[in-house]
Design a protein around this motif. Structure first.
Motif, PDB file in Angstrom:
ATOM      1  N   PHE A 102       2.246  -7.411  -2.165  1.00 18.37           N
ATOM      2  CA  PHE A 102       1.441  -8.632  -2.197  1.00 18.37           C
ATOM      3  C   PHE A 102      -0.048  -8.292  -2.327  1.00 18.37           C
ATOM      4  CE2 PHE A 102      -0.712 -12.216  -0.017  1.00 18.37           C
ATOM      5  CZ  PHE A 102      -0.385 -13.197  -0.933  1.00 18.37           C
ATOM      6  N   SER A 103      -0.498  -7.278  -1.594  1.00 24.75           N
ATOM      7  CA  SER A 103      -1.901  -6.863  -1.684  1.00 24.75           C
ATOM      8  C   SER A 103      -2.225  -6.349  -3.082  1.00 24.75           C
ATOM      9  CB  SER A 103      -2.188  -5.773  -0.656  1.00 24.75           C
ATOM     10  OG  SER A 103      -1.975  -6.259   0.645  1.00 24.75           O
TER      11      SER A 103
ATOM     12  N   ILE B 204      -4.964  -7.824  -5.813  1.00 27.73           N
ATOM     13  CA  ILE B 204      -5.977  -6.992  -6.445  1.00 27.73           C
ATOM     14  C   ILE B 204      -5.890  -7.112  -7.961  1.00 27.73           C
ATOM     15  CG2 ILE B 204      -6.708  -4.601  -6.815  1.00 27.73           C
ATOM     16  CD1 ILE B 204      -5.804  -4.086  -3.883  1.00 27.73           C
ATOM     17  N   LEU B 205      -4.677  -7.078  -8.498  1.00 33.63           N
ATOM     18  CA  LEU B 205      -4.500  -7.186  -9.947  1.00 33.63           C
ATOM     19  C   LEU B 205      -4.937  -8.544 -10.477  1.00 33.63           C
ATOM     20  CD1 LEU B 205      -1.109  -5.349 -10.507  1.00 33.63           C
ATOM     21  CD2 LEU B 205      -3.390  -4.593 -11.175  1.00 33.63           C
TER      22      LEU B 205
ATOM     23  N   LEU C  76      -9.764 -10.288  -5.140  1.00 41.64           N
ATOM     24  CA  LEU C  76      -9.956  -8.842  -5.080  1.00 41.64           C
ATOM     25  C   LEU C  76     -10.293  -8.388  -3.660  1.00 41.64           C
ATOM     26  CD1 LEU C  76     -10.049  -6.381  -6.987  1.00 41.64           C
ATOM     27  CD2 LEU C  76     -12.483  -6.757  -7.156  1.00 41.64           C
ATOM     28  N   MET C  77     -11.203  -9.078  -3.006  1.00 43.55           N
ATOM     29  CA  MET C  77     -11.605  -8.700  -1.656  1.00 43.55           C
ATOM     30  C   MET C  77     -10.483  -8.907  -0.641  1.00 43.55           C
ATOM     31  SD  MET C  77     -14.530  -7.397  -1.582  1.00 43.55           S
ATOM     32  CE  MET C  77     -14.558  -6.717  -3.201  1.00 43.55           C
ATOM     33  N   ILE C  78      -9.749 -10.002  -0.752  1.00 46.93           N
ATOM     34  CA  ILE C  78      -8.625 -10.228   0.171  1.00 46.93           C
ATOM     35  C   ILE C  78      -7.557  -9.163  -0.041  1.00 46.93           C
ATOM     36  CG2 ILE C  78      -6.719 -11.793   0.728  1.00 46.93           C
ATOM     37  CD1 ILE C  78      -8.649 -14.121   0.192  1.00 46.93           C
ATOM     38  N   GLY C  79      -7.259  -8.844  -1.284  1.00 47.61           N
ATOM     39  CA  GLY C  79      -6.265  -7.816  -1.575  1.00 47.61           C
ATOM     40  C   GLY C  79      -6.680  -6.460  -1.054  1.00 47.61           C
ATOM     41  N   LEU C  80      -7.944  -6.098  -1.241  1.00 49.36           N
ATOM     42  CA  LEU C  80      -8.441  -4.821  -0.731  1.00 49.36           C
ATOM     43  C   LEU C  80      -8.433  -4.782   0.794  1.00 49.36           C
ATOM     44  CD1 LEU C  80     -11.405  -4.180  -3.166  1.00 49.36           C
ATOM     45  CD2 LEU C  80      -9.277  -2.896  -3.020  1.00 49.36           C
ATOM     46  N   PHE C  81      -8.799  -5.874   1.419  1.00 50.28           N
ATOM     47  CA  PHE C  81      -8.794  -5.935   2.881  1.00 50.28           C
ATOM     48  C   PHE C  81      -7.382  -5.762   3.424  1.00 50.28           C
ATOM     49  CE2 PHE C  81      -8.260  -8.532   6.726  1.00 50.28           C
ATOM     50  CZ  PHE C  81      -9.083  -7.822   7.592  1.00 50.28           C
TER      51      PHE C  81
END
Length: 63
Positions: free
Chosen positions: A8-9, A13-14, A41-46
């Motif tokens: 999911f992360s 990001i993608l 992008l930021m939520i995925g990276l976090f």
């Protein structure tokens, strides 16, 4: 390791990356696409780093 959380992360990001690349290519794109892309992008990276830290915890008694 939770593969569903990592998947999911990675998808977040993608999606964020694709939105940001789309706004760079398309000159008439809205600013909101950039904002949403950066947010994804930021939520995925976090989320990805949080899962990575949880998977790689060191034994605190050795320190």
């Amino acid at each position: 390791m939770s593969t569903k959380k990592q998947l999911f992360s990675t998808l977040l990001i993608l999606i964020g990356g694709v939105l940001l690349v789309y706004t760079m290519i398309n000159e008439q794109s809205s600013v909101y696409f950039k904002i949403v892309g950066i947010i994804f992008l930021m939520i995925g990276l976090f989320r990805a780093t949080r899962v990575w830290v949880d998977d790689n915890k060191k034994d605190e008694s050795n320190e």
